[in-house]
Design a protein around this motif. Structure first.
Motif, PDB file in Angstrom:
ATOM      1  N   GLN A 127       0.543  -1.352  -0.085  1.00 26.24           N
ATOM      2  CA  GLN A 127      -0.225   0.221   0.076  1.00 26.24           C
ATOM      3  C   GLN A 127       0.896   1.224   0.089  1.00 26.24           C
ATOM      4  O   GLN A 127       0.717   1.796  -0.943  1.00 26.24           O
ATOM      5  N   SER A 128       2.141   1.240   0.939  1.00 28.48           N
ATOM      6  CA  SER A 128       2.705   2.502   1.208  1.00 28.48           C
ATOM      7  C   SER A 128       3.621   2.673  -0.774  1.00 28.48           C
ATOM      8  O   SER A 128       4.095   3.195  -0.868  1.00 28.48           O
TER       9      SER A 128
ATOM     10  N   GLY B  75      -4.349   8.464  -8.719  1.00 29.02           N
ATOM     11  CA  GLY B  75      -3.895   7.096  -9.676  1.00 29.02           C
ATOM     12  C   GLY B  75      -4.284   5.982  -9.316  1.00 29.02           C
ATOM     13  O   GLY B  75      -4.626   5.887  -8.339  1.00 29.02           O
ATOM     14  N   ASP B  76      -3.783   5.121  -9.978  1.00 24.80           N
ATOM     15  CA  ASP B  76      -4.027   3.692 -10.732  1.00 24.80           C
ATOM     16  C   ASP B  76      -3.503   2.897  -9.810  1.00 24.80           C
ATOM     17  O   ASP B  76      -2.281   3.569 -10.963  1.00 24.80           O
ATOM     18  N   ALA B  77      -3.346   1.668 -10.384  1.00 23.65           N
ATOM     19  CA  ALA B  77      -2.516   0.724  -9.594  1.00 23.65           C
ATOM     20  C   ALA B  77      -2.838  -0.785 -10.676  1.00 23.65           C
ATOM     21  O   ALA B  77      -4.249  -0.889 -10.114  1.00 23.65           O
ATOM     22  N   LEU B  78      -3.021  -1.230 -11.265  1.00 25.80           N
ATOM     23  CA  LEU B  78      -2.484  -2.902 -11.697  1.00 25.80           C
ATOM     24  C   LEU B  78      -1.724  -3.652 -10.984  1.00 25.80           C
ATOM     25  O   LEU B  78      -1.002  -3.214 -11.244  1.00 25.80           O
ATOM     26  N   ALA B  79      -2.177  -4.656  -9.452  1.00 21.44           N
ATOM     27  CA  ALA B  79      -1.369  -5.968  -8.884  1.00 21.44           C
ATOM     28  C   ALA B  79      -1.510  -6.532  -9.854  1.00 21.44           C
ATOM     29  O   ALA B  79      -2.600  -7.441  -9.583  1.00 21.44           O
TER      30      ALA B  79
ATOM     31  N   THR C 216       8.970 -14.045  -9.693  1.00 23.19           N
ATOM     32  CA  THR C 216       7.747 -15.234  -8.893  1.00 23.19           C
ATOM     33  C   THR C 216       7.892 -13.512  -7.471  1.00 23.19           C
ATOM     34  O   THR C 216       8.292 -13.091  -6.560  1.00 23.19           O
ATOM     35  N   GLY C 217       6.343 -13.626  -7.758  1.00 24.04           N
ATOM     36  CA  GLY C 217       6.323 -12.029  -6.498  1.00 24.04           C
ATOM     37  C   GLY C 217       5.119 -11.382  -7.896  1.00 24.04           C
ATOM     38  O   GLY C 217       4.320 -11.818  -7.923  1.00 24.04           O
ATOM     39  N   CYS C 218       5.030  -9.830  -7.096  1.00 21.36           N
ATOM     40  CA  CYS C 218       4.286  -8.835  -7.962  1.00 21.36           C
ATOM     41  C   CYS C 218       4.698  -7.695  -8.853  1.00 21.36           C
ATOM     42  O   CYS C 218       5.794  -7.763  -9.025  1.00 21.36           O
ATOM     43  N   LEU C 219       4.080  -8.077  -9.608  1.00 24.28           N
ATOM     44  CA  LEU C 219       3.436  -6.963 -11.314  1.00 24.28           C
ATOM     45  C   LEU C 219       2.901  -5.744 -10.905  1.00 24.28           C
ATOM     46  O   LEU C 219       1.184  -6.427 -10.837  1.00 24.28           O
ATOM     47  N   ILE C 220       3.405  -4.439 -10.427  1.00 23.29           N
ATOM     48  CA  ILE C 220       2.632  -3.044 -10.127  1.00 23.29           C
ATOM     49  C   ILE C 220       2.370  -2.653 -11.478  1.00 23.29           C
ATOM     50  O   ILE C 220       3.662  -2.430 -12.058  1.00 23.29           O
TER      51      ILE C 220
ATOM     52  N   TYR D 186      -7.108  -4.143  -8.054  1.00 21.39           N
ATOM     53  CA  TYR D 186      -7.080  -2.787  -8.828  1.00 21.39           C
ATOM     54  C   TYR D 186      -6.745  -2.044  -7.369  1.00 21.39           C
ATOM     55  O   TYR D 186      -7.338  -2.414  -6.816  1.00 21.39           O
ATOM     56  N   TYR D 187      -5.983  -1.412  -7.552  1.00 25.72           N
ATOM     57  CA  TYR D 187      -5.650  -0.314  -6.539  1.00 25.72           C
ATOM     58  C   TYR D 187      -5.994   1.441  -7.073  1.00 25.72           C
ATOM     59  O   TYR D 187      -6.065   2.149  -8.222  1.00 25.72           O
ATOM     60  N   ARG D 188      -6.524   1.841  -6.683  1.00 31.44           N
ATOM     61  CA  ARG D 188      -7.246   3.605  -6.861  1.00 31.44           C
ATOM     62  C   ARG D 188      -6.659   4.215  -5.694  1.00 31.44           C
ATOM     63  O   ARG D 188      -6.997   4.197  -4.781  1.00 31.44           O
ATOM     64  N   LYS D 189      -5.771   5.318  -5.627  1.00 29.88           N
ATOM     65  CA  LYS D 189      -5.355   6.386  -4.699  1.00 29.88           C
ATOM     66  C   LYS D 189      -6.497   7.074  -4.689  1.00 29.88           C
ATOM     67  O   LYS D 189      -6.604   8.080  -5.712  1.00 29.88           O
ATOM     68  N   LYS D 190      -7.356   8.157  -3.727  1.00 28.36           N
ATOM     69  CA  LYS D 190      -8.352   8.912  -3.872  1.00 28.36           C
ATOM     70  C   LYS D 190      -7.661  10.134  -4.534  1.00 28.36           C
ATOM     71  O   LYS D 190      -6.738  10.770  -4.287  1.00 28.36           O
TER      72      LYS D 190
END
Length: 115
Positions: free
Chosen positions: A5-6, A50-54, A63-67, A43-47
């Motif tokens: 999140q940070s 902006g947005d991001a796809l994780a 192996t892990g997270c793709l942002i 799906y991430y949205r910062k009020k």
């Protein structure tokens, strides 16, 4: 160890249709998408920001997270995060028509595979 999140709060640039980007990654070549071993999608949205796809993937090379985020210059930036959420790789200025291929090179691509 970084909280995702940070991390997302610091890297999003602008709002975009995250579901359209997910569709683009699947529609280009669904077999490539499947080869990434996507285990989770967020799906991430910062009020008002902006947005991001994780995507959490289990590929041959990563192996892990793709942002994935979209910049003000209409190009994508993607980040590969290690299991402890530290940045393994950052790739900038990726146009939509090359997004799947560029990500695949970092997650799964093996030259012997044919799709």
């Amino acid at each position: 160890m970084t909280n995702i999140q940070s991390f997302l709060d610091t890297v999003v640039e602008r709002q975009f249709d995250v579901s359209e980007t997910e569709h683009l990654l699947k529609a280009t070549n669904i077999n490539v998408w499947y080869s990434w071993g996507v285990e989770k999608i967020s799906y991430y949205r910062k009020k008002d920001s902006g947005d991001a796809l994780a995507l959490w993937v289990t590929g041959h090379h990563h192996t892990g997270c793709l942002i994935i985020t979209l910049g003000w210059n209409d190009t994508y930036t993607y980040y590969l995060l290690n299991q402890d959420n530290t940045v393994k790789k950052k790739v900038t200025d990726v146009y939509f028509d090359e997004l799947q291929h560029r990500i695949d090179l970092d997650i799964e691509y093996i030259s012997d595979y044919e799709f």
